[in-house]
Design an enzyme around this catalytic site. Structure first.
Site, PDB file in Angstrom:
ATOM      1  N   CYS A 133       0.938  -1.186   0.061  1.00 38.07           N
ATOM      2  CA  CYS A 133      -0.033  -0.073  -0.045  1.00 38.07           C
ATOM      3  C   CYS A 133       0.872   1.138  -0.126  1.00 38.07           C
ATOM      4  O   CYS A 133       1.361   1.634   0.923  1.00 38.07           O
ATOM      5  CB  CYS A 133      -0.919   0.039   1.136  1.00 38.07           C
ATOM      6  SG  CYS A 133      -1.611   1.325   1.672  1.00 38.07           S
ATOM      7  N   CYS A 147       0.250   3.683   2.776  1.00 37.61           N
ATOM      8  CA  CYS A 147       0.330   3.387   4.040  1.00 37.61           C
ATOM      9  C   CYS A 147       1.845   3.574   4.152  1.00 37.61           C
ATOM     10  O   CYS A 147       2.347   4.052   5.280  1.00 37.61           O
ATOM     11  CB  CYS A 147       0.089   1.879   4.068  1.00 37.61           C
ATOM     12  SG  CYS A 147      -1.269   1.174   3.930  1.00 37.61           S
TER      13      CYS A 147
END
Length: 99
Positions: free
Chosen positions: A30, A33
């Site tokens: 991600c 993230c």
């Protein structure tokens, strides 16, 4: 440094904590993230001794992720007394986490 939590230790580290807990639900793949990872580490250092800061990899912790309805990552859950008190979804500036 943020603690790693998973299906096996989540309740012990997060739910039973006597301090407020911030949990970053994330995944290695991600991009957003990875963008907020330094912010989570800064918060971990800044609140050391006053709060628990943890990271939960959603790919390795499907039970916890399902229990809290994590559908988008990054999702940050703020726990107080073992219950979700607030949440933040998405990559946002540090000022959004420390209100």
């Amino acid at each position: 440094m943020a603690l790693e939590v998973n299906d096996g230790n989540f309740d012990e580290v997060v739910i039973k904590s006597d301090k407020p807990v911030i949990v970053d639900f994330w995944a290695e793949w991600c991009g957003p993230c990875r963008m907020i990872a330094p912010i989570i580490e800064d918060i971990s250092t800044e609140y050391s001794g006053r709060a628990v800061v943890a990271k939960c990899d959603v790919d390795n912790s499907p039970q916890v992720s399902a229990k809290f309805g994590i559908r988008n990552i990054p999702t940050i859950l703020f726990f107080k007394d073992g219950k979700v008190a607030d949440k933040q979804i998405g990559a946002v500036p540090k000022s959004n986490f420390c209100k």
